[in-house]
Design a protein around this motif. Structure first.
Motif, short mmCIF file in Angstrom:
data_model
loop_
_atom_site.label_atom_id
_atom_site.label_comp_id
_atom_site.label_asym_id
_atom_site.label_seq_id
_atom_site.Cartn_x
_atom_site.Cartn_y
_atom_site.Cartn_z
N PRO A 72 0.81 -1.22 0.00
CA PRO A 72 0.00 0.00 0.00
C PRO A 72 0.84 1.26 0.00
O PRO A 72 0.42 2.28 -0.53
N LEU A 73 2.05 1.20 0.60
CA LEU A 73 2.89 2.38 0.61
C LEU A 73 3.55 2.59 -0.74
O LEU A 73 3.83 3.72 -1.16
N LEU A 74 3.79 1.48 -1.47
CA LEU A 74 4.43 1.58 -2.77
C LEU A 74 3.45 1.88 -3.88
O LEU A 74 3.83 2.32 -4.97
N LEU A 75 2.17 1.65 -3.62
CA LEU A 75 1.15 1.78 -4.66
C LEU A 75 1.12 3.14 -5.33
O LEU A 75 1.07 3.22 -6.55
N MET A 108 -7.51 4.80 -3.77
CA MET A 108 -7.34 5.05 -5.20
C MET A 108 -7.55 3.82 -6.06
O MET A 108 -8.02 3.91 -7.19
N GLN A 109 -7.20 2.64 -5.53
CA GLN A 109 -7.31 1.45 -6.35
C GLN A 109 -8.74 1.19 -6.80
O GLN A 109 -8.97 0.58 -7.83
N GLU A 132 -7.28 -1.54 -12.81
CA GLU A 132 -8.02 -2.47 -13.63
C GLU A 132 -7.73 -3.89 -13.16
O GLU A 132 -6.68 -4.15 -12.54
N PRO A 133 -8.64 -4.86 -13.46
CA PRO A 133 -8.44 -6.23 -12.98
C PRO A 133 -7.11 -6.81 -13.45
O PRO A 133 -6.65 -6.55 -14.55
N LEU A 134 -6.49 -7.62 -12.61
CA LEU A 134 -5.20 -8.23 -12.90
C LEU A 134 -5.38 -9.56 -13.61
O LEU A 134 -6.13 -10.42 -13.17
N ASP A 135 -4.67 -9.72 -14.71
CA ASP A 135 -4.55 -11.03 -15.33
C ASP A 135 -3.43 -11.75 -14.59
O ASP A 135 -2.25 -11.45 -14.77
N GLU A 194 -7.28 -4.71 -9.41
CA GLU A 194 -8.55 -4.18 -8.95
C GLU A 194 -8.53 -3.75 -7.49
O GLU A 194 -9.11 -2.75 -7.14
N ASP A 195 -7.87 -4.50 -6.64
CA ASP A 195 -7.89 -4.16 -5.22
C ASP A 195 -6.68 -4.75 -4.51
O ASP A 195 -5.87 -5.45 -5.10
N LYS A 196 -6.58 -4.44 -3.22
CA LYS A 196 -5.44 -4.92 -2.45
C LYS A 196 -5.40 -6.45 -2.40
O LYS A 196 -4.34 -7.05 -2.41
#
Length: 414
Positions: A35-38, A370-371, A376-379, A391-393
């Motif tokens: 989360p800190l690097l995001l 923000m996410q 966008e969704p991860l493949d 999409e999310d954490k």
């Protein structure tokens, strides 16, 4: 020889175990630090186009107004010292703080640009228009009555400015490029504090018409209508920033007390709770396909600074660096001296936080929210991992753990 062989096997097994433990530890550390690097990852992605954030647009009040009120006949102005004393060049641009304000910080953290300019009264270049501007006006609110005493640009007026912006951009770059910028932009709306502090609790008219819960219901309805109109005008990703703990602003605290004024804070909490439900409803209904709405909680993030100032390097909570009464903000402190140690203060004037406080809060907001707007969704089988936008954490965590597990298996069979 046999003993030496056994010792070698034991040493190899021990080293392999240590390597596995190290990898597992790094995996957990990386997941916790993610989360800190995001924000950094987002900024890099924005620069390469992977996140598809074309521009940042902001609507609201003095929390985010960077100078739209400078040429208006209004008390809600900040284009004079001591405002801007820590802004690049020491310039009083019209921002209601000692330096940058949240709009600048959102644009910077997302990798778009360092400063987000006002739409009105500035010499905007095409590059400014293509990457976003601010329509906010100090003194504005969702209630149309709120902007009248302050002669601010109302929320409806800000939407009209956005329409004007779209036409101007279309004339410069064509309809297709204009629509791309609008659809791929990210939008923030920051209003409501003036509706409560400078309207309902100050001017008697609305109190005669509504009790507090009814007025909050009216505000929520007005805010939803504003958001829906903005959505219909092409804004697909809208971050809805709630009302801060206005009862803790120096000018709003109980007279003679260091305590926050409870009624104002309760009103802000009620508004934030109800608007969250409406934002969830808008997401479920999806009247404009591809839209995303997010409630962004400024209330508890700013309150955390106020309740635990030492944790963030602050010493003064109840006083503003420029004073603490209702007459220690905006035009009323023109050319007045500020305190010499602004970094000790959460509040710059009697109503607005310092750049340092804003910066801490914006970092928190980005880490937390923000996410839900920009990712966008991860493949999970994509070769772009770990640079893919997710999409999310949970998506990040699962993908990372999967990858670290593969490394552990490789190590085990090595």
């Amino acid at each position: 020889m046999i003993n030496e062989s056994r010792e070698s096997v034991v040493q190899s097994a021990t080293m392999a175990s240590l390597r596995r433990g190290l990898l597992a530890g790094l995996a957990l550390l990386f997941v916790n630090l993610l989360p800190l690097l995001l924000p950094c990852a987002q900024g890099a992605a924005a620069g390469t186009g992977k996140s598809k954030i074309s521009a940042v647009f902001v609507f609201g009040d003095s929390i985010v107004d960077p100078g739209n009120n400078n040429n208006r006949l209004t008390e809600a102005r900040a284009d004079f010292p001591p405002y801007g004393e820590d802004f690049p060049g020491g310039v009083a641009t019209g921002r209601f703080s000692n330096g940058k304000v949240p709009g600048d910080m959102f644009a910077s953290r997302l990798g778009i640009k360092e400063l987000l300019p006002p739409y009105i009264g500035s010499d905007l270049q095409l590059s400014d228009l293509l990457t976003g501007v601010v329509f906010a006006s100090g003194g504005s609110g969702y209630d149309p009555l709120t902007s009248i005493p302050a002669t601010a640009i109302s929320s409806t007026g800000q939407l009209e400015l956005f329409l004007d912006y779209k036409e101007k951009l279309k004339a410069l770059v064509g309809e297709e490029e204009m629509e791309r910028v609008i659809s791929e932009g990210i939008y923030f709306t920051v209003m409501g504090a003036n509706d409560l502090a400078n309207n309902y609790f100050t001017i008697p008219l609305r109190r005669h018409q509504y009790d507090l819960p009814s007025y909050v219901e009216f505000l929520v309805s007005s805010a939803v209508n504003f958001t829906m109109k903005l959505n219909e005008m092409g804004a697909k990703r809208i971050g809805f920033i709630g009302i801060p703990p206005i009862g803790c602003c120096p000018s709003q605290r109980e007279i003679g007390s260091r305590e926050c004024e409870p009624m104002r804070n309760q009103a802000a909490q009620l508004f934030n709770s109800e608007i969250t439900k409406e934002i969830n409803r808008l997401n479920a209904e999806q009247s404009v396909p591809g839209s995303k709405f997010a409630y962004i909680d400024i209330y508890y993030n700013l309150l955390d600074l106020i309740q635990q100032p030492g944790l963030y390097g602050f010493k003064e909570v109840t006083e503003g660096c420029c004073g603490s009464t209702v007459l220690n903000a905006a035009i009323f402190i023109k050319n007045h001296p500020a305190c010499p140690n602004v970094y000790d203060y959460i509040f710059w004037d009697s109503f607005h936080p310092t750049e340092k406080a804003y910066s801490i809060v914006v970092d928190k907001l980005i880490q937390q929210n923000m996410q839900y707007l920009i990712l966008e969704p991860l493949d999970r089988h994509s070769s772009a991992w770990p640079h893919a936008i997710v999409e999310d954490k949970k998506g990040w965590s699962n993908a990372l753990l999967d990858r670290w597990w593969q490394l552990l298996l490789q190590e085990k069979h090595a």
